[in-house]
Design a protein around this motif. Structure first.
Motif, short mmCIF file in Angstrom:
data_model
loop_
_atom_site.label_atom_id
_atom_site.label_comp_id
_atom_site.label_asym_id
_atom_site.label_seq_id
_atom_site.Cartn_x
_atom_site.Cartn_y
_atom_site.Cartn_z
N ALA A 265 52.42 39.41 101.58
CA ALA A 265 52.87 38.46 102.60
C ALA A 265 52.62 38.96 104.01
N ASP A 266 52.71 40.27 104.21
CA ASP A 266 52.57 40.79 105.56
C ASP A 266 51.10 40.85 105.97
N ARG A 267 50.81 40.67 107.24
CA ARG A 267 49.45 40.73 107.75
C ARG A 267 49.47 41.32 109.15
N THR B 39 43.59 36.99 103.51
CA THR B 39 44.07 35.80 104.22
C THR B 39 43.47 34.54 103.60
N THR C 12 45.57 33.71 100.62
CA THR C 12 46.84 33.14 101.08
C THR C 12 46.66 31.68 101.46
N ARG D 152 48.35 28.34 99.82
CA ARG D 152 49.12 27.46 100.69
C ARG D 152 48.63 26.03 100.60
#
Length: 463
Positions: A42-44, A184, A187, A191
């Motif tokens: 989750a972290d970027r 990303t 992700t 999404r």
């Protein structure tokens, strides 16, 4: 049906490497087994704007249909379906608001802290226009599925870079690089699927040589496309990649005429993701105005279909106009071309098919588009796949699909038809009577001749 390679995979490796062969140390490559439950972290890292946002040439609008749209003949499909009810996710550089994208939706920003409706690179806006730009009076341009809606997720940008990280420079001293990677991208795919996209367009490609391997982060992309297709029934469309651009430096070889049945994964020089996840992605190559594979289109055993990728016009990123040319970082003019812009034509076609046949699964829609494409002479090749798409055939052709019951009937009540008038048998009766009379006269004539015959024979016997 879809051309699928027989996959021999190693559970502990992203790619299987054999002895180097062909140009650039080509080797056999296949994706690692895909775990649909593998979720990217989750972290970027934080990104910051480093370069000016791109501008584009303003092109006057008019009644002429741009060549690519005219060749694909989307207008012939619109009386049947215009893509209503379809949400097409554009995972790209963002999509700028435009009068001809009235249904534009913000899917989020994975680059900065703004929204998916910010586009510093013009790229995502061009892609979105080719898919869903609405029709307006007096304009020959529109998207292939003008009644579809666009969901924009900003996943990358060449105008940004990781905060605190020095810009890379090329041999000419120009800043290169940008923000966005396979993590990303994964992700963004998840999404889009979670937000209800029925079609996911990815006009971005991560390339590595077969010798290098695509990298462990790509396993998140494989998991994401499988998740989108098998869990959310979304069709994922991806560009094949542009040879000579970025990391796509080695062109993959064509079919060897001396070994037409050879597995092309044995000679791959460049891996392209998400394109190489062929079971879950509809990968799109580019053709020029003559229908030949574009020189820049990256070939590969995972290429499924092709669409026009040159001479294109789409939406201007900062005005309500159109454009066919953008400006590079140094102010140089760059025509709108590439597999990035061939992919949205396929995404528009997918939206049309899904609107027309909502009961079909994602993979059945993919198979339908492949089956109705205009195939090359050999049936399939690594440059154009199964051939150039045909939107009208994709929507209207009778394509048998396994385990699918297609019921398109819409029953409505209608008034009873008036009773038919009783048939007039007088001509038949007259003909029958006349025939009977003639037959009776013929019989009587034959019978009457018998006494005459006897008398004639008796007289002859006396002589």
């Amino acid at each position: 049906m879809r051309r699928r390679l027989t996959r021999v995979v190693l559970a502990t490796a992203i790619v299987a490497v054999t002895a180097a062969v062909g140009q650039g140390g080509a080797s056999a490559v296949v994706p690692a087994p895909v775990d649909v439950g593998l979720v990217p972290p989750a972290d970027r890292q934080k990104a910051e704007l480093r370069r000016n946002c791109k501008d584009a040439v303003r092109v006057p609008d008019g009644p002429d249909v741009p060549a690519a749209q005219r060749d694909l003949d989307f207008q012939s499909v619109w009386p049947i379906t215009r893509g209503a009810g379809q949400l097409v996710a554009v995972i790209d550089t963002g999509v700028s608001p435009h009068p001809r994208l009235p249904g534009l939706m913000d899917g989020g920003d994975l680059v900065g802290t703004q929204t998916g409706t910010v586009d510093c690179d013009a790229h995502g806006t061009l892609v979105a226009g080719l898919i869903g730009a609405s029709q307006v009076p007096g304009s020959g341009f529109s998207g292939g599925a003008p009644d579809s809606r666009i969901l924009s997720i900003r996943q990358s940008s060449k105008a940004y870079n990781t905060a605190g990280q020095a810009d890379e420079v090329d041999n000419a001293g120009n800043a290169v690089g940008g923000y966005g990677n396979v993590v990303t991208m994964a992700t963004a795919i998840r999404r889009a699927a979670d937000q209800g996209a029925t079609v996911i367009n990815i006009s971005e490609v991560a390339c590595k040589t077969a010798a290098e391997g695509i990298g462990s982060g790509d396993r998140y992309v494989g998991a994401a496309v499988k998740y989108a297709v098998t869990v959310h029934n979304a069709v994922v469309v991806a560009a094949a990649g542009n040879f000579g651009s970025g990391d796509c430096k080695i062109q993959n070889p064509p079919v060897d005429p001396l070994r037409p049945g050879a597995d092309l994964s044995d000679s791959v020089g460049t891996i392209a993701s998400p394109a190489w996840y062929d079971d879950y992605v509809l990968t799109v190559g580019s053709v020029d105005a003559n229908g030949s594979a574009s020189d820049f289109s990256l070939a590969g055993p995972w290429v499924d279909v092709a669409a026009p990728g040159t001479g294109l016009t789409s939406l201007h990123p900062t005005t309500g106009d159109l454009t066919n040319t953008t400006y590079g970082p140094e102010g140089n003019a760059e025509p709108v071309q590439g597999t990035s812009f061939a992919a949205p034509f396929v995404s528009a076609t997918v939206a049309l098919v899904r609107s027309r046949f909502p009961q079909l699964s994602a993979q059945q829609v993919m198979a339908r588009i492949e089956a109705t494409a205009h195939a090359p002479a050999e049936g399939w090749n690594p440059s154009v796949g199964h051939g150039i798409i045909d939107p009208l055939a994709a929507v209207t052709a009778d394509v048998p699909l396994d385990d699918v019951t297609v019921d398109q009937s819409n029953s409505v009540a209608i008034d009873a038809l008036p009773a038919a008038a009783p048939p007039d048998h007088r001509p038949r009766n007259v003909a029958v009577a006349a025939t009977g009379t003639l037959g009776a006269l013929l019989v009587l004539g034959v019978l009457a001749s018998f006494p005459l015959r006897r008398r004639f024979r008796s007289a002859t016997d006396r002589h």
